[in-house]
Design a protein around this motif. Structure first.
Motif, short mmCIF file in Angstrom:
data_model
loop_
_atom_site.label_atom_id
_atom_site.label_comp_id
_atom_site.label_asym_id
_atom_site.label_seq_id
_atom_site.Cartn_x
_atom_site.Cartn_y
_atom_site.Cartn_z
N ALA A 62 -22.45 17.87 -23.09
CA ALA A 62 -23.71 17.12 -23.17
C ALA A 62 -23.80 16.40 -22.07
O ALA A 62 -23.37 16.49 -20.92
CB ALA A 62 -23.23 15.82 -24.19
N GLY A 63 -25.51 16.25 -21.85
CA GLY A 63 -25.88 15.61 -20.54
C GLY A 63 -26.50 16.55 -19.68
O GLY A 63 -26.88 17.68 -20.05
N GLN A 64 -26.50 16.25 -18.36
CA GLN A 64 -26.90 17.31 -17.59
C GLN A 64 -26.35 18.56 -17.22
O GLN A 64 -27.03 19.43 -16.68
CB GLN A 64 -27.14 16.43 -15.92
CG GLN A 64 -28.35 15.50 -15.90
CD GLN A 64 -28.31 14.78 -14.73
OE1 GLN A 64 -27.47 13.94 -14.39
NE2 GLN A 64 -29.29 15.22 -13.66
N GLY A 78 -32.34 12.86 -16.35
CA GLY A 78 -32.56 11.48 -17.04
C GLY A 78 -31.30 11.16 -17.75
O GLY A 78 -30.67 11.72 -18.53
N TYR A 79 -31.01 9.63 -17.54
CA TYR A 79 -29.88 8.92 -18.27
C TYR A 79 -30.16 9.05 -19.76
O TYR A 79 -29.34 9.00 -20.46
CB TYR A 79 -29.66 7.59 -17.58
CG TYR A 79 -29.86 7.30 -16.27
CD1 TYR A 79 -29.18 8.21 -15.44
CD2 TYR A 79 -30.58 6.36 -15.58
CE1 TYR A 79 -29.28 7.87 -14.06
CE2 TYR A 79 -30.65 6.09 -14.21
CZ TYR A 79 -29.99 7.02 -13.38
OH TYR A 79 -30.01 6.71 -12.13
N GLU A 80 -31.35 8.86 -20.22
CA GLU A 80 -31.47 8.53 -21.72
C GLU A 80 -31.12 9.73 -22.46
O GLU A 80 -30.56 9.87 -23.44
CB GLU A 80 -33.05 8.18 -21.73
CG GLU A 80 -33.29 6.91 -21.20
CD GLU A 80 -33.96 6.86 -19.86
OE1 GLU A 80 -34.32 6.10 -18.91
OE2 GLU A 80 -33.79 8.13 -19.28
N GLU A 81 -31.93 11.04 -21.74
CA GLU A 81 -31.80 12.27 -22.45
C GLU A 81 -30.13 12.53 -22.29
O GLU A 81 -29.69 13.07 -23.53
CB GLU A 81 -32.37 13.34 -21.80
CG GLU A 81 -33.86 13.50 -21.86
CD GLU A 81 -34.46 12.68 -20.79
OE1 GLU A 81 -35.72 13.08 -20.37
OE2 GLU A 81 -34.06 11.99 -20.17
N ALA A 82 -29.25 12.22 -21.27
CA ALA A 82 -28.14 12.57 -21.35
C ALA A 82 -27.32 11.61 -22.51
O ALA A 82 -26.52 11.94 -23.31
CB ALA A 82 -27.31 12.13 -19.87
N ALA A 83 -27.46 10.21 -22.44
CA ALA A 83 -26.90 9.42 -23.62
C ALA A 83 -27.22 9.93 -24.90
O ALA A 83 -26.41 9.64 -25.89
CB ALA A 83 -27.55 8.09 -23.20
N GLY A 84 -28.41 10.26 -25.22
CA GLY A 84 -28.76 10.80 -26.49
C GLY A 84 -27.99 12.00 -27.04
O GLY A 84 -27.49 12.14 -28.02
N GLN A 85 -27.76 13.11 -26.20
CA GLN A 85 -26.88 14.08 -26.26
C GLN A 85 -25.41 13.81 -26.31
O GLN A 85 -24.61 14.07 -27.01
CB GLN A 85 -27.02 15.24 -25.14
CG GLN A 85 -28.11 15.86 -24.99
CD GLN A 85 -28.33 16.49 -23.88
OE1 GLN A 85 -27.57 17.71 -23.56
NE2 GLN A 85 -29.21 16.25 -22.65
N GLY A 86 -25.00 12.74 -25.58
CA GLY A 86 -23.61 12.49 -25.61
C GLY A 86 -23.32 11.71 -27.02
O GLY A 86 -22.37 12.08 -27.64
N LEU A 87 -24.12 10.97 -27.33
CA LEU A 87 -23.77 10.38 -28.69
C LEU A 87 -23.86 11.34 -29.91
O LEU A 87 -22.77 11.31 -30.52
CB LEU A 87 -25.06 9.32 -29.03
CG LEU A 87 -24.92 8.62 -30.35
CD1 LEU A 87 -23.90 7.77 -30.54
CD2 LEU A 87 -26.34 7.85 -30.87
N MET A 88 -24.60 12.26 -29.69
CA MET A 88 -24.51 13.27 -30.73
C MET A 88 -23.14 14.33 -30.73
O MET A 88 -22.80 14.70 -31.63
CB MET A 88 -25.88 14.18 -30.91
CG MET A 88 -27.10 13.66 -31.22
SD MET A 88 -26.89 12.26 -32.72
CE MET A 88 -26.54 13.68 -33.84
N ALA A 89 -22.90 14.53 -29.60
CA ALA A 89 -21.96 15.41 -29.20
C ALA A 89 -20.68 14.66 -29.64
O ALA A 89 -19.70 15.24 -30.35
CB ALA A 89 -21.65 15.58 -27.80
N GLY A 90 -20.47 13.38 -29.17
CA GLY A 90 -19.44 12.55 -29.67
C GLY A 90 -19.21 12.38 -31.04
O GLY A 90 -18.15 12.28 -31.75
#
Length: 630
Positions: free
Chosen positions: A369-371, A377-389
């Motif tokens: 997830a993320g870059q 972008g921080y927001e794209e990374a956070a969105g991916q991180g949330l779904m991966a988590g």
């Protein structure tokens, strides 16, 4: 190297940037025993580039993260120095919040949140290898030989994988902000069979605020009206700091032109592909040679520092050239450069190697997830991180994983674009990428996603009850306005004349009158007031949903048509080489992406409608054959 058994967890998250923080918190809050490993605990949730959150499309993602139970919205609401709503003169589909962060307070607040999460263990360490047994990821091995075992692993390494910083003709191995890079993990991913690409991003110089002449710039204050990203926020920061606007000029551009031979982007030193929508100043000057000037925003990095971020001046020019460029810009003639701008090259995974859950196809139980997935972008990374988590935790706990569709959320658009289409440059989320953007608004993220957040255990019962009450109030008021007939009496006609509209000839429903562009909910209240005043967020939804009802209904009809294709699942064991008539390119792309549905297959570049028709027939025939055999 000698190894030792160091611990057992349900989920391990590698990295503690914006993706890692969301992944770790989500997994822990869902009941998974979670370990977060990061190279440097002082860099948790660090903002190596612009210290801001939100903006077009990105701001909606932050609201979606919050509606699902993530942390970014809450954290920025506690630590911003300025908050603004963008595009207020346009329709609700493109409006978005943007906050300037206190860079250091944002980090510290997020680290405190992580440390106080009961199910989460924070660890400083360098993950260098994965424990992979029979194609399944079962843990990590650190540089010191510690073996941590788990049911699932999430890698969120940002721009650290074989990171290299470039300033002029200087190039050295480093993560962002002169941190240690991650070398061996990158090499290990290649050994496991992952295809990596080289991407580039960059930052501008930082200057000392005391050396800026603000009288030559234009002030950019925050909004006076209290605003927040999180639906839980009730306290607002009122002592906002302004940003400032200035511009480059022909002298700036001439200086850049004269030194292009020293720019790594043009000298051949930069090998990685940069972000199209966040170009360096030298790239802008070359690509837009006819433009006499470019905007430069001066943005404070926090309340307790004099460092100012020079947004719009991202560059990897030599240090002395950067200083000369600054001196040509109004207000920055005597600015002291505290940190030089730089470019950073890093490894990223080709994201078509991922399932829509963000689990890798190459190694089971491993998520990224993320870059590292090729985004910016921080927001794209956070969105991916949330779904991966979320998905790593649910898999570890033996539950079904969660996939957001393109009509559910901008996060759904982001993930589908990555895993279906891939990207040949750092991907940035834009409103134009979402075909259902009228449905995916900043204002309705909670109505779209809170139900999902609650069902997976990230939204508390108390918050869910408040959400349900809001949703019921919106529906009740819409029903009331549809049931009331407003007659063309003198009070009504006077109000309509006052708003510049055409008078009524017959009675109309209150809801139909509200559809007029010149009529607001406040006007309707004058004529047919509700029994009790409604909260502003309920009023906002009633007005938007009624005014844009026709457009929203059309979008929902499109979603329903697409849903039929999403429901047509493609067998996992399908052999595309055995399907006669599909074009060679389509067969190759389908075999690589391995789409889960006909709808996803239709979005793959190089797969045309004729290929989809043949694929549909093949699947239908397959089903018929199974029935007849039975």
């Amino acid at each position: 190297m000698q190894t030792y058994e160091a611990g057992q967890f349900d989920v391990i998250v590698v990295g503690a940037g914006h993706a890692g923080c969301e992944a770790g918190l989500a997994a822990a809050r869902m009941g998974a025993r979670t370990l977060m490993v990061t190279i440097n605990l002082d860099m948790v949730a660090f903002m190596p580039c612009n210290p801001s959150v939100g903006g077009p499309a990105k701001g909606v993602v932050v609201r979606e993260i919050d509606a699902l139970g993530g942390e970014m919205g809450r954290n920025i609401d506690k630590t911003y120095i300025q908050m603004r709503m963008l595009n207020t003169g346009k329709g609700p589909a493109v409006q978005a919040l943007r906050a300037q962060a206190d860079k250091f307070q944002y980090q510290h607040e997020m680290k405190r949140t992580l440390e106080n999460e009961p199910n989460l263990t924070l660890l400083q360490g360098m993950a260098e290898k994965l424990v992979v047994e029979e194609g399944v990821c079962k843990g990590i091995i650190t540089k010191t030989g510690a073996v941590y075992r788990s049911a699932t692993v999430v890698i969120t390494t940002g721009t650290f994988l074989r990171g290299e910083i470039i300033i002029g003709d200087l190039k050295y191995s480093s993560g962002p902000n002169n941190q240690q890079p991650s070398i061996k993990l990158s090499e290990h991913l290649e050994e496991l069979g992952f295809e990596l690409v080289r991407f580039k991003t960059g930052t501008p110089p930082r200057v000392n605020s005391k050396t800026i002449d603000y009288s030559k710039t234009e002030i950019q204050p925050g909004d006076e009206e209290p605003r927040a990203f999180s639906y839980e926020t009730t306290k607002y920061i009122t002592d906002q700091l302004p940003c400032w606007l200035t511009y480059t000029n022909e002298t700036t551009h001439q200086l850049i032109d004269e030194n292009l031979h020293r720019a790594p982007m043009f000298s051949g030193m930069v090998k990685g592909t940069g972000a199209r929508y966040c170009p360096s100043i030298e790239d802008k000057v070359v690509r837009f040679h006819d433009k006499p000037r470019h905007q430069i925003f001066l943005e404070p990095e926090g309340r307790n520092t004099e460092e100012v971020y020079v947004q719009g001046l991202s560059t990897s020019m030599p240090e002395e050239v950067q200083q000369k460029i600054l001196a040509t810009i109004p207000g920055l003639e005597k600015a002291q450069m505290m940190r030089a701008g730089y470019a950073i090259e890093y490894d990223a995974i080709v994201p078509t190697q991922l399932w829509p859950t963000l689990e890798t196809k190459t190694v089971e139980s491993l998520y990224t997830a993320g870059q590292i997935n090729g985004t910016s972008g921080y927001e794209e990374a956070a969105g991916q991180g949330l779904m991966a988590g979320i998905n790593a935790a649910r898999k570890a706990l033996g539950k079904d994983e969660v996939i957001l569709s393109r009509s559910d959320a901008y996060i759904g658009v982001l993930l589908d674009d990555l895993v279906t289409k891939g990207t040949n440059e750092p991907y940035r989320l834009l409103t134009s990428r979402a075909e259902y953007r009228l449905l995916l608004r900043h204002d309705n993220a909670d109505l779209r996603l809170t139900e999902i957040g609650h069902s997976i255990g990230l939204i508390s019962e108390e918050r869910y009850e408040q959400f349900s009450a809001k949703r019921d109030a919106i529906e009740a008021e819409k029903k009331r306005l549809r049931s009331i007939i407003i007659k063309p009496n003198e009070q009504t006609q006077a109000l309509i004349r006052r708003t510049g509209g055409s008078e009524l000839k017959d009675g109309v429903r209150a809801s139909d009158l509200l559809k007029r562009p010149e009529i607001s909910y406040a006007h309707i209240q004058e004529l047919v007031p509700a029994d009790a005043a409604l909260p502003s967020d309920v009023v906002e939804q009633v007005e938007i949903q009624i005014k844009y009802e026709g457009y929203i209904d059309k979008s929902l009809q499109q979603v329903e048509r697409l849903k039929k294709l999403e429901d047509k699942k493609i067998p996992e064991d399908i052999d595309y080489d055995a399907i006669i008539g599909i074009a060679t390119e389509a067969r190759q792309k389908l075999s690589k992406v391995r789409p889960l549905s006909i709808a996803q297959a239709s979005r793959i570049s190089g797969v045309n409608p004729a290929d989809i028709s043949i694929l549909l027939v093949y699947i239908e025939q397959g089903k018929i054959a199974k029935i007849s055999q039975g």
